[in-house]
Motif scaffolding. Structure first.
Motif, PDB file in Angstrom:
ATOM      1  N   THR A   1      39.621  45.666  39.789  1.00 11.67           N
ATOM      2  CA  THR A   1      40.201  45.606  38.447  1.00 11.67           C
ATOM      3  C   THR A   1      41.274  44.552  38.320  1.00 11.67           C
ATOM      4  O   THR A   1      41.738  44.263  37.206  1.00 11.67           O
ATOM      5  N   GLY A   2      41.710  43.959  39.433  1.00 12.93           N
ATOM      6  CA  GLY A   2      42.694  42.895  39.374  1.00 12.93           C
ATOM      7  C   GLY A   2      44.128  43.376  39.429  1.00 12.93           C
ATOM      8  O   GLY A   2      45.058  42.580  39.184  1.00 12.93           O
ATOM      9  N   LYS A   3      44.362  44.656  39.727  1.00 10.42           N
ATOM     10  CA  LYS A   3      45.739  45.131  39.855  1.00 10.42           C
ATOM     11  C   LYS A   3      46.442  44.473  41.037  1.00 10.42           C
ATOM     12  O   LYS A   3      47.658  44.300  41.026  1.00 10.42           O
ATOM     13  N   ARG A   4      45.692  44.169  42.047  1.00  8.63           N
ATOM     14  CA  ARG A   4      46.218  43.406  43.181  1.00  8.63           C
ATOM     15  C   ARG A   4      45.547  42.033  43.158  1.00  8.63           C
ATOM     16  O   ARG A   4      44.327  41.928  43.075  1.00  8.63           O
ATOM     17  N   GLU A   5      46.340  41.021  43.249  1.00  7.88           N
ATOM     18  CA  GLU A   5      45.802  39.668  43.151  1.00  7.88           C
ATOM     19  C   GLU A   5      44.889  39.371  44.335  1.00  7.88           C
ATOM     20  O   GLU A   5      45.272  39.558  45.503  1.00  7.88           O
ATOM     21  N   THR A   6      43.692  38.943  44.038  1.00  9.83           N
ATOM     22  CA  THR A   6      42.713  38.678  45.089  1.00  9.83           C
ATOM     23  C   THR A   6      41.738  37.619  44.598  1.00  9.83           C
ATOM     24  O   THR A   6      41.682  37.293  43.415  1.00  9.83           O
ATOM     25  N   SER A   7      40.953  37.082  45.509  1.00  7.79           N
ATOM     26  CA  SER A   7      40.012  36.016  45.171  1.00  7.79           C
ATOM     27  C   SER A   7      38.756  36.587  44.532  1.00  7.79           C
ATOM     28  O   SER A   7      38.496  37.796  44.590  1.00  7.79           O
TER      29      SER A   7
ATOM     30  N   HIS B   1      36.434  38.298  47.085  1.00  9.33           N
ATOM     31  CA  HIS B   1      36.841  39.649  47.475  1.00  9.33           C
ATOM     32  C   HIS B   1      36.621  40.642  46.334  1.00  9.33           C
ATOM     33  O   HIS B   1      36.413  41.840  46.581  1.00  9.33           O
ATOM     34  N   LYS B   2      36.677  40.191  45.072  1.00  9.09           N
ATOM     35  CA  LYS B   2      36.348  41.070  43.959  1.00  9.09           C
ATOM     36  C   LYS B   2      34.884  41.502  44.037  1.00  9.09           C
ATOM     37  O   LYS B   2      34.546  42.668  43.847  1.00  9.09           O
TER      38      LYS B   2
ATOM     39  N   GLU C   1      41.613  48.781  42.992  1.00  3.40           N
ATOM     40  CA  GLU C   1      42.721  47.873  42.680  1.00  3.40           C
ATOM     41  C   GLU C   1      42.279  46.417  42.800  1.00  3.40           C
ATOM     42  O   GLU C   1      42.641  45.566  41.979  1.00  3.40           O
ATOM     43  N   ARG C   2      41.481  46.131  43.813  1.00  2.00           N
ATOM     44  CA  ARG C   2      41.009  44.752  43.977  1.00  2.00           C
ATOM     45  C   ARG C   2      40.021  44.372  42.880  1.00  2.00           C
ATOM     46  O   ARG C   2      40.067  43.263  42.347  1.00  2.00           O
TER      47      ARG C   2
END
Length: 1261
Positions: free
Chosen positions: A674-680, A683-684, A671-672
């Protein structure tokens, strides 16, 4: 005399006394029953006990006494029956006596009978108990099982039965003695013999070695309470205190028992004087007595320590008695930490208690500098307990912390470990904020200090300046009234009240004014004091933060010590500071990570457990929350992690396969990523790296998703994310490639390679992405060289298009990218051939051989087996494959597109003035070195250019890259690079620290792997031992530590190192020379090496030409761990240095050798040392020519002619020296005149002798 007709005056301690004729009122045993008749008499005793009660003991005392007399010959059953009867008698007396003692009409006969019964029963029971205890102890020793043997069942039952009976005996004695039986005696005076009978039994039981065990606790408690009764009610105080000291001296295991006993006697029985008596007895012992009693001192120490923990309040009044021992024996001084923790802590202490507390702390701090390491260790442990108990005054935090940090560099391992524990305790219990670094505290401290300064200036300005006239005007009214009152006595009574009222009014007005002034002043002073306290707090916090930072930097270096226990303490410390969020704590956690590759299993396990403790303890109620917490922890660890760090983290195996948590963690990571959860973006990148560790199969099955998210069109937006994605795919495919079977490859038209070849842009992070992309292409693609050719063509076309559009203006960044791509393709092409292609050839050959073996018959199999045994088949096939790879590298690799860029690389590298762009120069030099890896001809053609770049390039990064590249070339083409190694060593003296660091790292690897032969140039590495950069010094130290593990390596190199470092042209200071030599000579531990070095160094005196060189050689001699054989060799070489002794720099080191040898020397050897020292001093003070030879004096006394002693011609000042006319110095032994010793020269390039040493030193000056 009948026992019931008179009172027994005393109970005899010796059983034999009872059968002798007694005096007045003394009982005598009438009839000693034989062992055969004892069972019958015991039966009568039982019957009488049932019918008459406990007073039957008056009649059957002789029976009990007979059992004692025949104790060793009677059966066990008789002893048990006797014990049972006596216990019943004592128990019966304890039941019947209370009513009798309470009666007011007791007759004299009745009182006498009961008293005799008490004395007899107690006497018999105590003596029988002592006998049973002795027999039980003897039996336990005799029947102790050895290896492979077992105790007999009967003996075990006997021991267990007595252990259970012993407690019952003591309980019955307690019940009896608790009664007020003193009234049975005349004037209530109990005889000392009666008390001693019971106490001796108790002390006898305490001598049992198992009395301190857990299973003996009931018995131990009974003895303590029984002795407490005797101390409190029967005046046994002095006897108990003396007996405690005596038993402690002989039975060390009683320390804890008596500590518990004394605390019970003082608290439960109220006999507090016992503590004073016992401590006074210990305090009166002299230091000489304590020195003689080794175990006694330890027992006293443990006793006092545990007693101070049980009753610290009662120890305070008596502690002054022990002050002398506290200052001399820290084992005794260990008693006061518990006093400090329990009593002398807190803010409510009076002045006396504070003075006592400060005195104790002063004593502790003095012992931190004790000469004995175990003393320093113990004091640090004491401080750790005090800090953990929060009993250390705030005013001493900084001082003790500074001492603890200083002890981190102690030479004793135990002291260092204790110091680490103390520093960790300070961090865990400090009153300051550890989260702030000293840099963060600097600005607030400056701000508040400036504010305090302003407040003081304002207060000084407000202070009124009173003039003399104003002061007189204010004082005049009051003064006039006072003068009139004193000097003018008045008779007018009416005026007095008026004057009095005026005085009172004036006084009230002044008091009010003063009060208002004081209140205003107090308000201002209060604010000032608050500000001063704030500034002082910030100063203390900054000081503590600086101390913590210094401690962290020191302890971080201990992570790679050779002592396992210290490494484990350092790892635990790093975990502690990280858990408390101390500033800069992550540095230690990251530094210890490479220890996962340690060969020491204990160190490796400690690091793995530390990381799991820090990062695998997720917080949360649900599995989802725990997974998110775990991902957050690991993401912080992965941010900005290097490739080496990622490999170390993979070794830890954070994720347990098959668990519910793992599947949820993988879901959160996807999720992190692929961008499903907003993250920096950080962290990606961490998420994709963690996916490579947690779910390799999932990543391989979702390559399309990875390409679309990170490597496709979005790659140009974030090349770092694309790079980390490629790294993840590379690590997974590397694991797949290592498995047996056909290699896993993807077709050239796969989406992954299409994305990789199209992602070209002018981005500062493109090059790092490109390197990993080319690596992945060679790992995973079919025909990777074709893909890379297309990539090179596309990059070159883009560059040409830019040049044509820009009017032939060269874009240096684009050209640098193209050249870097060329070098990377060349490097991985060679790697692909030697790893992948070679492995595939071996795999196919193996399959072919297996298939042929199945087709062939038994006879051919036997022939093949014979050829394999002779090593013909495998060796020839492998040689053929290696030759094929070599031929491809030499003839075909540069026949494709790669060869077109080689002239461009050479031109850019050879024209630094024209191509001065840093990125272009760096990329070109690195690419050229990678081209040189292809074949020997390219390497040989460009080797001179590469070393020119190494020496003349103005960019440190270029020089550092060149060193690394040349290190790889030395491994690949050693014959070509061998003449140039001197130029590589020269970079050890580079002005840039990063270049020196790279050089020493590369050379360390080459030397330790035996790629480079260690020669005299190693002296350049020795110079780095005094490098101003600490990390470079540690690398040089590690080089010599590893080199010392090779047999005689440093021993062989030492002469040449000394020769080069003492060269006058180098201009090295004597302090630096001594520092280097001290470290190098610490590796010389063999006696034969020392002896050989003594002779060879002495010969150096002859070739040395300057006084400074003499001093250097003498200092080197003094650094050797010289033994008796080495000293004899030093005496034999007297001629070499005797004429140099007038120099203080030569005389003092040689004198120090004699001083060190004198310690612990035998008398005969000590006499030789004294004689040698006298000779040194004589020559130093008077000169060699003015010192007469003892041998010559003896010859002159005997009237010998000068035929054999004709004067020799004087040699040069640095050669042999002889005096004329019998005034010779210490003459060379006769054997040295007959045959001249060969002159030994110094050279580490010469061959080695049979002892593993060297034959020559050769010194060129």
């Amino acid at each position: 005399e009948e026992p019931h007709s008179t009172e027994l005056q005393a109970v005899k301690q010796d059983n034999c006394d009872l059968v002798k004729t007694g005096g007045i009122n003394q009982y005598v045993v009438q009839d000693v029953v034989s062992p055969k008749q004892l069972p019958l008499q015991l039966n009568k005793f039982k019957a009488a006990l049932r019918s008459q009660g406990p007073l039957c003991i008056l009649e059957y005392f002789d029976t009990g006494y007979s059992v004692l007399q025949h104790f060793n010959s009677v059966e066990l059953a008789v002893k048990e029956d006797t014990l049972e009867l006596l216990v019943k008698v004592v128990s019966g007396l304890a039941v019947s006596l209370p009513s009798l003692l309470a009666s007011t009409s007791i007759s004299a006969a009745e009182r006498r009978d009961n008293l005799n019964a008490v004395k007899m029963s107690v006497f018999l029971l105590c003596k029988l108990t002592e006998s049973l205890e002795s027999a039980s102890y003897r039996q336990s020793i005799v029947t102790a099982p050895g290896k492979g043997s077992k105790k007999s069942k009967s003996s075990i039952e006997g021991l267990l039965q007595w252990d259970s009976e012993r407690e019952g005996v003591l309980q019955n004695l307690i019940q009896l003695l608790q009664l007020d039986i003193r009234s049975l005696w005349s004037l209530s005076l109990v005889e000392e013999e009666f008390i001693s009978c019971v106490t001796c039994c108790c002390y006898k039981l305490l001598e049992n070695p198992t009395i301190g065990h857990v299973k003996s606790k009931p018995t131990r408690d009974c003895i303590i309470h029984l002795l407490g009764l005797l101390i409190k009610k029967y005046n046994h105080l002095l006897g108990a205190s003396v007996k405690v000291i005596q038993l402690l001296q002989h039975f060390e295991q009683l320390s804890s028992v008596f500590a518990q006993a004394v605390s019970v006697w003082s608290m439960e029985y109220g006999v507090r004087a016992i503590i004073g008596e016992v401590i006074r007895e210990i305090g009166q012992k002299s230091s000489e007595e304590l020195a003689r009693e080794g175990s006694g001192v330890k027992a006293f120490s443990t006793f006092l320590s545990e007693l101070s923990g049980l009753v610290p309040e009662l120890m305070i009044p008596n502690i002054s008695v022990l002050i002398t021992h506290l200052e001399g024996e820290v084992d005794n001084a260990v008693l006061h930490p518990l006093i400090l923790m329990r009593v002398l802590s807190g803010d409510g202490l009076d002045e006396t208690s504070k003075a006592d507390r400060d005195r104790f702390f002063d004593i502790l701090q003095e012992h931190l500098h004790d000469t004995h390491s175990h003393v320093r260790t113990r004091v640090l442990q004491v401080y750790t307990r005090i800090v953990n108990s929060k009993a250390l005054p705030l005013c001493r935090y900084s001082e003790v912390m500074e001492l603890a940090v200083g002890r981190l560099m102690d030479k004793s391992i135990n002291v260092v470990k204790s110091a680490i524990q103390l520093v960790a305790a300070f961090i865990a219990h400090n009153p300051y904020s550890c989260k702030l670094s000293s840099a963060d505290l600097k600005k607030p401290l400056e701000k508040e200090t400036a504010k305090l300064r302003e407040m003081k200036e304002e207060l000084a300005e407000k202070a009124p300046v009173i003039k003399a006239s104003e002061l007189w005007a204010a004082m005049e009214p009051e003064l006039l009234v006072t003068v009139r009152t004193v000097l003018e006595p008045t008779n007018d009574a009416e005026e007095e009240p008026e004057e009095d009222s005026n005085v009172e009014a004036a006084e009230n007005d002044m008091a009010t004014a003063v009060k208002i002034k004081e209140e205003g002043k107090e308000g201002e002073d209060g604010e000032l004091k608050k500000q001063e306290m704030l500034v002082q707090y910030l100063k203390d916090t900054e000081t503590f933060a600086l101390q913590v930072e210094r401690a962290i930097s020191i302890i971080n270096t201990m992570l790679y010590w050779k002592t396992t226990s210290v490494v484990q303490e350092a790892v635990q410390f790093c975990v502690t500071v990280c858990e408390f969020s101390v500033a800069n704590s992550v540095s230690g956690v990251r530094r210890m990570l490479p220890l996962v590759w340690s060969t020491d299993a204990a160190n490796k396990d400690a690091v793995i457990q530390a990381y799991k403790r820090l990062y695998l303890n997720p917080q949360g109620d649900t599995v989802r929350n725990k997974a998110q917490s775990l991902v957050d922890n690991l993401s912080e660890l992965m941010i900005d992690a290097s490739l080496g760090t990622i490999q170390c983290l993979e070794e830890i195996e954070f994720f347990a396969s098959g668990s519910n948590l793992q599947s949820t963690v993988v879901q959160v990571l996807w999720e992190r990523f692929t961008g499903k959860r907003e993250t920096s973006a950080l962290h990606k990148r961490a998420a994709v790296l963690l996916l490579g560790m947690a779910a390799r199969e999932v990543v391989l099955s979702n390559l399309d998703t990875l390409c679309s998210v990170a490597v496709g069109e979005k790659a140009t937006q974030d090349f770092l994310l694309a790079r980390d994605t490629v790294i993840t795919i590379c690590s997974i495919t590397d694991h797949v490639r290592q498995s047996k079977g056909a290699p896993f490859r993807l077709p050239q038209d796969h989406q992954l390679f299409t994305c990789l070849t199209q992602a070209i842009a002018e981005d500062p992070f493109w090059q790092s992405f490109m390197e990993q992309a080319v690596r992945l292409i060679f790992f995973l693609a079919e025909s990777p060289e074709q893909l890379c050719s297309r990539l090179l063509q596309r990059s070159a076309r883009l560059l040409l298009d830019q040049i044509s559009e820009g009017g032939e203006v060269l874009n240096c960044v684009c050209l640098a990218q193209l050249l870097a791509l060329c070098g990377c393709v060349a490097f991985w092409q060679v790697s692909h051939l030697e790893r992948s292609v070679s492995a595939e050839l071996r795999r196919r050959r193996g399959e072919t051989e297996e298939r042929e073996e199945k087709e062939k018959g038994p006879s051919s199999k036997a022939k093949v087996a014979m050829e394999e045994e002779l090593g013909l088949i495998g060796a020839s096939a492998e040689d053929t494959e290696a030759e094929l790879i070599r031929r491809i590298c030499e003839t075909e690799l540069l026949g494709n597109l790669l060869s077109a860029f080689l002239p461009l690389l050479v031109k850019v590298c050879s024209s630094p003035g024209r191509y001065s762009h840093p990125q272009l120069t760096t990329a070109a030099c690195l690419a050229l070195s990678q081209y040189m890896m292809i074949n020997p001809s390219v390497c040989e053609e460009n080797i001179r250019l590469m070393f020119t770049v190494l020496e003349r390039s103005t960019l440190p990064v270029v020089r550092a890259n060149a060193i690394i590249a040349l290190g790889d070339l030395i491994v690949r083409f050693p014959n070509i690079l061998e003449p140039w190694t001197q130029n590589l060593y020269a970079r050890l003296s580079d002005e840039e620290p990063s270049v020196r660091q790279t050089a020493v790292t590369v050379l360390t690897q080459l030397v330790l792997k035996d790629v480079l032969k260690v020669k005299g140039q190693v002296s350049e590495v020795a110079l780095l031992l005094i490098d101003p950069e600490a990390h470079i010094t540690s690398l040089a130290l590690n080089f010599f530590n590893e080199l010392a593990s090779k047999d005689n390596a440093i021993y062989n190199l030492l002469p040449d190192i000394i020769s080069r470092l003492s060269d006058p042209e180098r201009g090295m200071s004597s302090e630096d020379f001594n520092t280097i030599m001290k470290q190098l000579f610490s590796y010389i531990t063999k006696e034969r090496q020392t002896e050989s070095l003594v002779e060879k160094l002495c010969q150096r005196f002859r070739t040395a030409k300057t006084e400074r060189q003499w001093c250097d050689v003498a200092m080197s001699l003094s650094l050797l761990s010289m033994c008796e054989r080495g000293f004899k060799r030093l005496q034999e070489c007297w001629e070499c240095y005797s004429d140099k002794l007038t120099e203080a720099g030569v005389y003092q080191p040689l004198l120090s050798i004699a001083s060190k040898l004198r310690r612990g020397a035998k008398p005969q050897f000590k006499a030789q040392i004294d004689e040698f020292e006298k000779r040194l001093t004589a020559v130093h003070t008077r000169g060699l020519e003015n010192v007469e030879s003892p041998e010559m004096d003896e010859e002159n006394k005997n009237g010998k002619t000068s035929g054999d002693a004709a004067p020799r011609s004087r040699q040069s000042k640095r050669g042999w020296t002889s005096a004329l006319h019998g005034d010779d110095s210490f003459v060379t032994p006769q054997r040295s005149r007959k045959s001249k010793k060969p002159v030994i020269t110094f050279s580490s390039d010469e061959g080695e002798d049979d002892e593993g040493g060297f034959l020559h030193f050769q010194h060129y000056i």
